[in-house]
Enzyme design. Sequence first.
Site, mmCIF file in Angstrom:
data_model
loop_
_atom_site.group_PDB
_atom_site.id
_atom_site.type_symbol
_atom_site.label_atom_id
_atom_site.label_comp_id
_atom_site.label_asym_id
_atom_site.label_seq_id
_atom_site.Cartn_x
_atom_site.Cartn_y
_atom_site.Cartn_z
ATOM 1 C CB SER A 95 -0.927 0.006 1.221
ATOM 2 O OG SER A 95 -0.181 0.159 2.421
ATOM 3 C CG LEU A 109 -3.882 4.276 8.255
ATOM 4 C CD1 LEU A 109 -3.415 5.636 8.752
ATOM 5 C CD2 LEU A 109 -5.399 4.225 8.132
ATOM 6 C CG HIS A 120 1.004 -4.172 4.119
ATOM 7 N ND1 HIS A 120 0.713 -3.573 5.335
ATOM 8 C CD2 HIS A 120 0.677 -3.265 3.169
ATOM 9 C CE1 HIS A 120 0.233 -2.363 5.126
ATOM 10 N NE2 HIS A 120 0.191 -2.150 3.824
ATOM 11 C CG LEU A 122 7.476 -12.150 -0.790
ATOM 12 C CD1 LEU A 122 8.711 -11.451 -1.360
ATOM 13 C CD2 LEU A 122 7.854 -13.585 -0.438
ATOM 14 C CE1 TYR A 166 11.694 -9.035 1.560
ATOM 15 C CE2 TYR A 166 12.140 -9.610 3.842
ATOM 16 C CZ TYR A 166 11.298 -9.616 2.740
ATOM 17 O OH TYR A 166 10.056 -10.199 2.819
#
Length: 205
Positions: A95, A109, A120, A122, A166
């Site tokens: 988002s 939000l 948010h 994976l 990451y």
Amino acid sequence: MLTLSALPFLKPAQLRSPRSSPRGQRRHTLPASEFRCLSPEDAVSVFEIEREAFISVSGDCPLHLDEIRHFLNLCPELSLGWFEEGRLVAFIIGSLWDQERLSQAALTLHKPQGTAVHIHVLAVHRTFRQQGKGSILMWRYLQHLRCLPFARRALLMCEDFLVPFYQKCGFKALGPCEVTVGDMAFVEMQHCVRGHAFMRRNSGC
């Protein structure tokens, strides 16, 4: 809190000799491998994969079913699913966020005027793990973000043991994240989304 084989497999029907079908008759088969944005209709499949992936590790899910539906209604273009023969095997949901760093409010939000994409979650279906699918999906997702003119960077929060994963995907650690969930602490990571205009001109976006 987030955290694909690279070659699509073929259905047996696709391996048969063309003589097995009447000449000129077109087969109607699902694509062996497909990447596309998710829709609210995918929410249950998403939640089933996420629940299995996270409950056993942390006891909770980054997104619950109503939150998944919420984001897939508001910003489906910030999601990406990997489907094998019509079956969801891995996904990312994001988002928009409008601040430099993530805060507790970022968990629920979507800020339409934001330029940071908050990733948010994976998750990869259990039968498709340890095949590199997570890395491939993240690469595809970042390429997708470069096609979105408003996306400037991607943010995520993860536990310490996921930082190397990451980092291999090109993210850099920003330090401890302000967000906590119960007694769990996270590292905040960032990936700059560059060259989006060039990508749009040269990739059909």
